[in-house]
Design a protein around this motif. Structure first.
Motif, PDB file in Angstrom:
ATOM      1  N   ARG A 203      -9.019  -7.405 -29.657  1.00 20.67           N
ATOM      2  CA  ARG A 203      -8.233  -8.271 -28.772  1.00 20.67           C
ATOM      3  C   ARG A 203      -6.796  -8.386 -29.259  1.00 20.67           C
ATOM      4  O   ARG A 203      -5.850  -8.380 -28.467  1.00 20.67           O
ATOM      5  N   TYR A 204      -6.635  -8.465 -30.580  1.00 19.59           N
ATOM      6  CA  TYR A 204      -5.305  -8.621 -31.150  1.00 19.59           C
ATOM      7  C   TYR A 204      -4.437  -7.388 -30.892  1.00 19.59           C
ATOM      8  O   TYR A 204      -3.221  -7.501 -30.667  1.00 19.59           O
ATOM      9  N   LYS A 205      -5.028  -6.195 -30.913  1.00 15.35           N
ATOM     10  CA  LYS A 205      -4.263  -4.978 -30.702  1.00 15.35           C
ATOM     11  C   LYS A 205      -4.118  -4.603 -29.228  1.00 15.35           C
ATOM     12  O   LYS A 205      -3.389  -3.661 -28.891  1.00 15.35           O
ATOM     13  N   THR A 206      -4.779  -5.296 -28.346  1.00 13.69           N
ATOM     14  CA  THR A 206      -4.722  -4.955 -26.926  1.00 13.69           C
ATOM     15  C   THR A 206      -3.309  -4.965 -26.355  1.00 13.69           C
ATOM     16  O   THR A 206      -2.923  -4.028 -25.636  1.00 13.69           O
ATOM     17  N   PRO A 207      -2.467  -5.973 -26.614  1.00 15.89           N
ATOM     18  CA  PRO A 207      -1.104  -5.920 -26.065  1.00 15.89           C
ATOM     19  C   PRO A 207      -0.334  -4.674 -26.495  1.00 15.89           C
ATOM     20  O   PRO A 207       0.404  -4.085 -25.694  1.00 15.89           O
ATOM     21  N   ALA A 208      -0.504  -4.257 -27.750  1.00 15.09           N
ATOM     22  CA  ALA A 208       0.184  -3.042 -28.209  1.00 15.09           C
ATOM     23  C   ALA A 208      -0.336  -1.816 -27.476  1.00 15.09           C
ATOM     24  O   ALA A 208       0.437  -0.948 -27.056  1.00 15.09           O
ATOM     25  N   PHE A 209      -1.641  -1.727 -27.312  1.00 14.19           N
ATOM     26  CA  PHE A 209      -2.230  -0.567 -26.648  1.00 14.19           C
ATOM     27  C   PHE A 209      -1.887  -0.529 -25.160  1.00 14.19           C
ATOM     28  O   PHE A 209      -1.730   0.549 -24.591  1.00 14.19           O
ATOM     29  N   VAL A 210      -1.777  -1.687 -24.538  1.00 11.96           N
ATOM     30  CA  VAL A 210      -1.511  -1.739 -23.094  1.00 11.96           C
ATOM     31  C   VAL A 210      -0.028  -1.540 -22.802  1.00 11.96           C
ATOM     32  O   VAL A 210       0.349  -0.745 -21.929  1.00 11.96           O
ATOM     33  N   ASN A 211       0.828  -2.245 -23.528  1.00  7.96           N
ATOM     34  CA  ASN A 211       2.255  -2.262 -23.201  1.00  7.96           C
ATOM     35  C   ASN A 211       3.124  -1.480 -24.186  1.00  7.96           C
ATOM     36  O   ASN A 211       4.347  -1.469 -24.065  1.00  7.96           O
ATOM     37  N   LEU A 212       2.468  -0.823 -25.141  1.00  6.61           N
ATOM     38  CA  LEU A 212       3.141   0.064 -26.092  1.00  6.61           C
ATOM     39  C   LEU A 212       4.254  -0.651 -26.867  1.00  6.61           C
ATOM     40  O   LEU A 212       5.310  -0.069 -27.161  1.00  6.61           O
ATOM     41  N   ASP A 213       4.013  -1.902 -27.182  1.00  6.82           N
ATOM     42  CA  ASP A 213       4.936  -2.665 -28.028  1.00  6.82           C
ATOM     43  C   ASP A 213       4.421  -2.561 -29.460  1.00  6.82           C
ATOM     44  O   ASP A 213       3.491  -3.259 -29.852  1.00  6.82           O
ATOM     45  N   PHE A 214       5.037  -1.682 -30.235  1.00  5.76           N
ATOM     46  CA  PHE A 214       4.555  -1.412 -31.586  1.00  5.76           C
ATOM     47  C   PHE A 214       5.430  -2.076 -32.644  1.00  5.76           C
ATOM     48  O   PHE A 214       5.732  -1.479 -33.685  1.00  5.76           O
ATOM     49  N   LYS A 215       5.826  -3.311 -32.369  1.00  5.50           N
ATOM     50  CA  LYS A 215       6.537  -4.083 -33.379  1.00  5.50           C
ATOM     51  C   LYS A 215       5.669  -4.139 -34.633  1.00  5.50           C
ATOM     52  O   LYS A 215       4.494  -4.454 -34.590  1.00  5.50           O
ATOM     53  N   VAL A 216       6.281  -3.832 -35.758  1.00  6.59           N
ATOM     54  CA  VAL A 216       5.505  -3.585 -36.972  1.00  6.59           C
ATOM     55  C   VAL A 216       4.800  -4.844 -37.490  1.00  6.59           C
ATOM     56  O   VAL A 216       5.396  -5.914 -37.577  1.00  6.59           O
ATOM     57  N   THR A 217       3.515  -4.709 -37.761  1.00  5.42           N
ATOM     58  CA  THR A 217       2.753  -5.702 -38.505  1.00  5.42           C
ATOM     59  C   THR A 217       2.282  -5.109 -39.829  1.00  5.42           C
ATOM     60  O   THR A 217       2.115  -5.815 -40.818  1.00  5.42           O
ATOM     61  N   PHE A 218       2.093  -3.778 -39.838  1.00  4.78           N
ATOM     62  CA  PHE A 218       1.623  -3.056 -41.015  1.00  4.78           C
ATOM     63  C   PHE A 218       2.038  -1.610 -40.803  1.00  4.78           C
ATOM     64  O   PHE A 218       1.668  -0.997 -39.801  1.00  4.78           O
ATOM     65  N   THR A 219       2.820  -1.066 -41.718  1.00  6.02           N
ATOM     66  CA  THR A 219       3.383   0.264 -41.494  1.00  6.02           C
ATOM     67  C   THR A 219       2.363   1.368 -41.779  1.00  6.02           C
ATOM     68  O   THR A 219       1.426   1.181 -42.562  1.00  6.02           O
ATOM     69  N   PRO A 220       2.550   2.539 -41.184  1.00  9.20           N
ATOM     70  CA  PRO A 220       1.671   3.668 -41.487  1.00  9.20           C
ATOM     71  C   PRO A 220       1.639   4.020 -42.967  1.00  9.20           C
ATOM     72  O   PRO A 220       0.591   4.381 -43.502  1.00  9.20           O
ATOM     73  N   LYS A 221       2.770   3.918 -43.660  1.00  9.56           N
ATOM     74  CA  LYS A 221       2.791   4.249 -45.089  1.00  9.56           C
ATOM     75  C   LYS A 221       1.967   3.271 -45.911  1.00  9.56           C
ATOM     76  O   LYS A 221       1.297   3.661 -46.872  1.00  9.56           O
ATOM     77  N   LEU A 222       2.008   1.989 -45.552  1.00 13.01           N
ATOM     78  CA  LEU A 222       1.185   1.014 -46.274  1.00 13.01           C
ATOM     79  C   LEU A 222      -0.294   1.248 -45.993  1.00 13.01           C
ATOM     80  O   LEU A 222      -1.129   1.124 -46.894  1.00 13.01           O
TER      81      LEU A 222
END
Length: 291
Positions: A203-222
């Motif tokens: 549920r928490y990741k749904t807005p990112a998946f739907v609207n493609l808002d990828f404001k960073v919470t945890f970077t790929p490198k981390l």
């Protein structure tokens, strides 16, 4: 995250002092009663020292400087970063030699989760020390899980973040599959989140998946760092981790494409590209389940 953790302690009436490499980032905490200090050494006068940084090198730098003031030391250090078992054990010995209690207390959540009061801690170390710190952990989030002595909380956190990577990749795969078959992402995720397969995380990741808002919470490198820690642990304990290994390589592929500054949920974009799908924001109002 450290800012939001400190804010909850300050709002709860705790006598706290805070330090940040960029002082201006901490100064808004003064309105809640926190004292913003200029030097890390000034934190040594407090009973409990919380540390939340990115890497073990940062941990060593911060703790070393915080304990540099002669004749002054905290009674306890609560270390909340995601670091290796070996680094955590080294830190424990360092603090023990100085007569300071130590709790390894990594967390699950980010700044937004903290604001919603849903951060959780996994804690290991002396049980008596845990009981002393527990009221403050509860004040910061929704509770803590004590898992035993030593560095056991570190392996729990590593397992947690490996699962984070694997689940996100799997969620990206099924979401792109549904879309390529003709189902809107918001409709698919609405069903998934209402089903037994839905979770706080989906549920928490749904807005990112739907609207493609990828404001960073945890970077790929981390995330790659934590996947590597998990795979190292798998080798040490002789546990095969094929899904984790594959996911780690997919994260590396994403980093190789220069996707390093946005949230790790951009795994969705890599999956779409591999599937011949062009994603566009659906511009649909969807909740993240944290309200």
């Amino acid at each position: 995250m450290g800012y939001e953790m400190a804010a909850r302690l300050a709002k709860g009436g705790c006598d706290i002092a805070v330090w940040n490499r960029t002082k201006a980032k901490a100064e808004p905490l003064e309105k809640y009663g926190a004292k913003v200090v200029n030097q890390l050494e000034e934190l040594s006068t407090k009973d409990i020292l919380f540390c939340m940084v990115s890497t073990y090198e940062d941990v060593k730098e911060v703790i070393g400087k915080a304990l540099a003031k002669p004749g002054s030391k905290p009674k306890m250090v609560v270390e909340c970063s995601s670091i290796s078992l070996e680094g955590s054990a080294e830190l424990r010995e360092f603090l023990k030699s100085r007569g300071i209690e130590y709790l390894a207390a990594p967390v699950s959540g980010n700044a937004k989760v903290i604001k919603a009061g849903k951060l959780t801690f996994v804690v290991s170390g002396p049980k008596a020390a845990y009981e002393k710190a527990r009221p403050f952990l509860d004040m910061i989030g929704m509770g803590s899980s004590y898992v035993g002595e030593g560095e056991l909380s570190r392996i729990v956190k590593i397992c947690h973040n490996v699962f984070l990577g694997v689940v996100t990749q799997s969620l990206a795969e099924v979401t792109v599959l549904a879309q390529k078959a003709g189902v809107a992402r918001h409709a698919f995720l609405d069903f998934l989140n209402k089903s037994v397969m839905g979770s706080v995380f989906t549920r928490y990741k749904t807005p990112a998946f739907v609207n493609l808002d990828f404001k960073v919470t945890f970077t790929p490198k981390l995330l790659r760092k934590d996947m590597d820690l998990g795979l190292d642990a798998g080798r040490n304990f002789e546990v095969p981790m094929p899904l984790a290994a594959l996911t780690r390589d997919l994260i590396q592929q994403m980093i190789g494409h220069g996707m390093t500054e946005q949230d790790f949920a951009t795994l969705l974009l890599m999956q779409a590209k591999a599937s011949g799908v062009e994603l566009k924001p659906e511009n649909v109002a969807v909740g993240d389940g944290l309200g």
